[in-house]
Write a protein that holds these residues in place. Structure first.
Motif, PDB file in Angstrom:
ATOM      1  N   ARG A 270       0.850  -1.200   0.000  1.00  0.00           N
ATOM      2  CA  ARG A 270       0.000   0.000   0.000  1.00  0.00           C
ATOM      3  C   ARG A 270       0.878   1.239   0.000  1.00  0.00           C
ATOM      4  O   ARG A 270       1.991   1.236   0.505  1.00  0.00           O
ATOM      5  N   THR A 271       0.375   2.311  -0.580  1.00  0.00           N
ATOM      6  CA  THR A 271       1.062   3.600  -0.581  1.00  0.00           C
ATOM      7  C   THR A 271       0.955   4.198   0.814  1.00  0.00           C
ATOM      8  O   THR A 271      -0.137   4.262   1.369  1.00  0.00           O
ATOM      9  N   PRO A 272       2.052   4.640   1.410  1.00  0.00           N
ATOM     10  CA  PRO A 272       1.987   5.204   2.766  1.00  0.00           C
ATOM     11  C   PRO A 272       1.320   6.585   2.761  1.00  0.00           C
ATOM     12  O   PRO A 272       1.959   7.610   2.973  1.00  0.00           O
ATOM     13  N   LEU A 273       0.035   6.586   2.493  1.00  0.00           N
ATOM     14  CA  LEU A 273      -0.746   7.812   2.403  1.00  0.00           C
ATOM     15  C   LEU A 273      -2.019   7.607   3.207  1.00  0.00           C
ATOM     16  O   LEU A 273      -2.655   6.558   3.128  1.00  0.00           O
TER      17      LEU A 273
ATOM     18  N   ARG B 134      -4.381   2.512  -3.929  1.00  0.00           N
ATOM     19  CA  ARG B 134      -3.693   1.680  -2.940  1.00  0.00           C
ATOM     20  C   ARG B 134      -3.289   2.487  -1.705  1.00  0.00           C
ATOM     21  O   ARG B 134      -2.190   2.332  -1.182  1.00  0.00           O
ATOM     22  N   VAL B 135      -4.199   3.347  -1.253  1.00  0.00           N
ATOM     23  CA  VAL B 135      -3.975   4.166  -0.062  1.00  0.00           C
ATOM     24  C   VAL B 135      -3.975   3.263   1.166  1.00  0.00           C
ATOM     25  O   VAL B 135      -4.735   2.302   1.253  1.00  0.00           O
ATOM     26  N   GLU B 136      -3.123   3.603   2.120  1.00  0.00           N
ATOM     27  CA  GLU B 136      -2.960   2.762   3.306  1.00  0.00           C
ATOM     28  C   GLU B 136      -4.151   2.824   4.255  1.00  0.00           C
ATOM     29  O   GLU B 136      -4.598   1.796   4.764  1.00  0.00           O
ATOM     30  N   GLU B 137      -4.668   4.045   4.516  1.00  0.00           N
ATOM     31  CA  GLU B 137      -5.707   4.172   5.531  1.00  0.00           C
ATOM     32  C   GLU B 137      -6.575   5.405   5.284  1.00  0.00           C
ATOM     33  O   GLU B 137      -6.131   6.383   4.703  1.00  0.00           O
TER      34      GLU B 137
END
Length: 87
Positions: free
Chosen positions: A27-30, A54-57
């Motif tokens: 996931r992208t760390p965003l 692919r956002v993280e959260e």
């Protein structure tokens, strides 16, 4: 004409599980912050976009009441299951 073999879900279960595990990885760390969102349809749209990117959260802040998980699942077309979120 040669018939192709029909696979049952049980035979493909391990492949499906490995694909789901891959969805949770890389996931992208965003983190997306939703401030004051009240419409479940709008939240579902953001979940679909977040999953595609692919956002993280997703953090949901300043809400009137938490979204009903069943409605959010339907509006987000099940992407709320894959994108981590909290209130």
């Amino acid at each position: 004409m040669k018939k192709q073999k029909q696979y049952k879900f049980k035979e493909k279960k391990h492949l499906v599980q490995s694909q789901i595990e891959n969805i949770h990885k890389d996931r992208t760390p965003l983190i997306i912050l939703l401030d004051g969102i009240s419409n479940t349809a709008n939240a579902g749209m953001i979940f679909r976009i977040a999953d595609a990117l692919r956002v993280e959260e997703i953090l949901i802040y300043n809400y009137i009441e938490p979204f009903k998980e069943k409605v959010l699942f339907k509006k987000s077309r099940s992407t709320s299951e894959y994108v981590k979120h909290r209130y």
